[in-house]
Design a protein around this motif. Structure first.
Motif, PDB file in Angstrom:
ATOM      1  N   CYS A  50      23.413 -20.177 -12.022  1.00  0.00           N
ATOM      2  CA  CYS A  50      23.907 -20.308 -13.406  1.00  0.00           C
ATOM      3  C   CYS A  50      24.226 -21.757 -13.773  1.00  0.00           C
ATOM      4  O   CYS A  50      24.196 -22.122 -14.944  1.00  0.00           O
ATOM      5  CB  CYS A  50      25.166 -19.464 -13.609  1.00  0.00           C
ATOM      6  SG  CYS A  50      24.865 -17.695 -13.520  1.00  0.00           S
ATOM      7  N   VAL A  51      24.541 -22.570 -12.767  1.00  0.00           N
ATOM      8  CA  VAL A  51      24.873 -23.967 -13.030  1.00  0.00           C
ATOM      9  C   VAL A  51      23.619 -24.680 -13.524  1.00  0.00           C
ATOM     10  O   VAL A  51      22.592 -24.705 -12.855  1.00  0.00           O
ATOM     11  CB  VAL A  51      25.420 -24.668 -11.762  1.00  0.00           C
ATOM     12  CG1 VAL A  51      25.682 -26.146 -12.039  1.00  0.00           C
ATOM     13  CG2 VAL A  51      26.688 -23.984 -11.287  1.00  0.00           C
ATOM     14  N   GLY A  52      23.690 -25.204 -14.713  1.00  0.00           N
ATOM     15  CA  GLY A  52      22.557 -25.919 -15.286  1.00  0.00           C
ATOM     16  C   GLY A  52      21.508 -25.036 -15.942  1.00  0.00           C
ATOM     17  O   GLY A  52      20.540 -25.541 -16.485  1.00  0.00           O
ATOM     18  N   CYS A  53      21.701 -23.744 -15.902  1.00  0.00           N
ATOM     19  CA  CYS A  53      20.735 -22.830 -16.533  1.00  0.00           C
ATOM     20  C   CYS A  53      20.866 -22.930 -18.046  1.00  0.00           C
ATOM     21  O   CYS A  53      21.968 -22.909 -18.593  1.00  0.00           O
ATOM     22  CB  CYS A  53      20.989 -21.399 -16.082  1.00  0.00           C
ATOM     23  SG  CYS A  53      19.961 -20.179 -16.922  1.00  0.00           S
ATOM     24  N   SER A  54      19.742 -23.017 -18.730  1.00  0.00           N
ATOM     25  CA  SER A  54      19.776 -23.167 -20.177  1.00  0.00           C
ATOM     26  C   SER A  54      20.310 -21.918 -20.881  1.00  0.00           C
ATOM     27  O   SER A  54      20.762 -21.998 -22.013  1.00  0.00           O
ATOM     28  CB  SER A  54      18.375 -23.489 -20.703  1.00  0.00           C
ATOM     29  OG  SER A  54      17.485 -22.432 -20.389  1.00  0.00           O
ATOM     30  N   ALA A  55      20.309 -20.776 -20.221  1.00  0.00           N
ATOM     31  CA  ALA A  55      20.804 -19.542 -20.820  1.00  0.00           C
ATOM     32  C   ALA A  55      22.279 -19.275 -20.520  1.00  0.00           C
ATOM     33  O   ALA A  55      22.841 -18.297 -21.002  1.00  0.00           O
ATOM     34  CB  ALA A  55      19.978 -18.359 -20.339  1.00  0.00           C
ATOM     35  N   SER A  56      22.923 -20.145 -19.760  1.00  0.00           N
ATOM     36  CA  SER A  56      24.301 -19.872 -19.331  1.00  0.00           C
ATOM     37  C   SER A  56      25.272 -19.799 -20.513  1.00  0.00           C
ATOM     38  O   SER A  56      26.172 -18.963 -20.524  1.00  0.00           O
ATOM     39  CB  SER A  56      24.776 -20.903 -18.307  1.00  0.00           C
ATOM     40  OG  SER A  56      24.818 -22.197 -18.867  1.00  0.00           O
ATOM     41  N   GLY A  57      25.113 -20.629 -21.514  1.00  0.00           N
ATOM     42  CA  GLY A  57      25.989 -20.581 -22.687  1.00  0.00           C
ATOM     43  C   GLY A  57      25.853 -19.258 -23.431  1.00  0.00           C
ATOM     44  O   GLY A  57      26.852 -18.659 -23.832  1.00  0.00           O
ATOM     45  N   SER A  58      24.638 -18.793 -23.578  1.00  0.00           N
ATOM     46  CA  SER A  58      24.406 -17.504 -24.229  1.00  0.00           C
ATOM     47  C   SER A  58      24.945 -16.359 -23.394  1.00  0.00           C
ATOM     48  O   SER A  58      25.505 -15.403 -23.927  1.00  0.00           O
ATOM     49  CB  SER A  58      22.910 -17.292 -24.468  1.00  0.00           C
ATOM     50  OG  SER A  58      22.430 -18.234 -25.397  1.00  0.00           O
ATOM     51  N   THR A  59      24.786 -16.455 -22.093  1.00  0.00           N
ATOM     52  CA  THR A  59      25.309 -15.419 -21.205  1.00  0.00           C
ATOM     53  C   THR A  59      26.820 -15.309 -21.354  1.00  0.00           C
ATOM     54  O   THR A  59      27.360 -14.209 -21.466  1.00  0.00           O
ATOM     55  CB  THR A  59      24.944 -15.725 -19.733  1.00  0.00           C
ATOM     56  OG1 THR A  59      23.522 -15.728 -19.607  1.00  0.00           O
ATOM     57  CG2 THR A  59      25.547 -14.698 -18.794  1.00  0.00           C
ATOM     58  N   LEU A  60      27.494 -16.444 -21.376  1.00  0.00           N
ATOM     59  CA  LEU A  60      28.956 -16.415 -21.523  1.00  0.00           C
ATOM     60  C   LEU A  60      29.362 -15.830 -22.865  1.00  0.00           C
ATOM     61  O   LEU A  60      30.249 -14.977 -22.935  1.00  0.00           O
ATOM     62  CB  LEU A  60      29.537 -17.823 -21.377  1.00  0.00           C
ATOM     63  CG  LEU A  60      29.693 -18.326 -19.961  1.00  0.00           C
ATOM     64  CD1 LEU A  60      30.200 -19.765 -19.976  1.00  0.00           C
ATOM     65  CD2 LEU A  60      30.618 -17.448 -19.150  1.00  0.00           C
ATOM     66  N   LYS A  61      28.752 -16.286 -23.925  1.00  0.00           N
ATOM     67  CA  LYS A  61      29.142 -15.878 -25.271  1.00  0.00           C
ATOM     68  C   LYS A  61      28.746 -14.440 -25.585  1.00  0.00           C
ATOM     69  O   LYS A  61      29.556 -13.662 -26.089  1.00  0.00           O
ATOM     70  CB  LYS A  61      28.513 -16.837 -26.292  1.00  0.00           C
ATOM     71  CG  LYS A  61      28.944 -16.592 -27.708  1.00  0.00           C
ATOM     72  CD  LYS A  61      30.344 -17.086 -27.935  1.00  0.00           C
ATOM     73  CE  LYS A  61      30.743 -16.955 -29.385  1.00  0.00           C
ATOM     74  NZ  LYS A  61      32.157 -17.112 -29.571  1.00  0.00           N
ATOM     75  N   TYR A  62      27.503 -14.091 -25.313  1.00  0.00           N
ATOM     76  CA  TYR A  62      26.975 -12.805 -25.772  1.00  0.00           C
ATOM     77  C   TYR A  62      27.019 -11.695 -24.730  1.00  0.00           C
ATOM     78  O   TYR A  62      26.741 -10.540 -25.060  1.00  0.00           O
ATOM     79  CB  TYR A  62      25.558 -12.983 -26.306  1.00  0.00           C
ATOM     80  CG  TYR A  62      25.531 -13.941 -27.468  1.00  0.00           C
ATOM     81  CD1 TYR A  62      26.153 -13.617 -28.667  1.00  0.00           C
ATOM     82  CD2 TYR A  62      24.936 -15.184 -27.355  1.00  0.00           C
ATOM     83  CE1 TYR A  62      26.156 -14.504 -29.729  1.00  0.00           C
ATOM     84  CE2 TYR A  62      24.939 -16.082 -28.420  1.00  0.00           C
ATOM     85  CZ  TYR A  62      25.550 -15.733 -29.603  1.00  0.00           C
ATOM     86  OH  TYR A  62      25.563 -16.618 -30.650  1.00  0.00           O
ATOM     87  N   VAL A  63      27.378 -12.023 -23.503  1.00  0.00           N
ATOM     88  CA  VAL A  63      27.516 -10.984 -22.486  1.00  0.00           C
ATOM     89  C   VAL A  63      28.972 -10.912 -22.020  1.00  0.00           C
ATOM     90  O   VAL A  63      29.644  -9.907 -22.217  1.00  0.00           O
ATOM     91  CB  VAL A  63      26.574 -11.225 -21.284  1.00  0.00           C
ATOM     92  CG1 VAL A  63      26.805 -10.182 -20.202  1.00  0.00           C
ATOM     93  CG2 VAL A  63      25.123 -11.206 -21.740  1.00  0.00           C
TER      94      VAL A  63
END
Length: 92
Positions: A50-63
């Motif tokens: 997850c570190v540096g993954c471009s989808a991590s922000g979306s994962t935090l917010k939307y999941v």
């Protein structure tokens, strides 16, 4: 205003992260750690893939945040703590 203390929030937040979020992230090689809860702000740290993954922000917010808001309280906020900032939560 949050009707719960930070101490009241810890068990349900921890349970959701451990039972629902962590297994999902682990399937992709990632992990999440609950660091603290302050004033309804849930401080977590993404780890592994997850570190540096471009989808991590979306994962935090939307999941993660969406799950916590639905299960516990709509005013909860999730905050990702960058590596090295674990002891400086008041600065985030």
């Amino acid at each position: 205003m949050m009707p719960f203390t930070d101490e009241d929030l810890r068990p349900p937040v921890s349970s959701i992260i451990e039972s629902k979020v962590a297994p999902m992230l682990a399937r992709d090689g990632g992990a999440i750690e609950l660091l603290d809860i302050k004033d309804g702000r849930v401080f977590v740290q993404l780890q592994g893939a997850c570190v540096g993954c471009s989808a991590s922000g979306s994962t935090l917010k939307y999941v993660v945040e969406k799950e916590l808001k639905a299960a516990i309280h709509p005013d909860l906020e999730i905050v990702n703590v960058p590596q090295g900032m674990e002891n400086k939560l008041e600065e985030i």
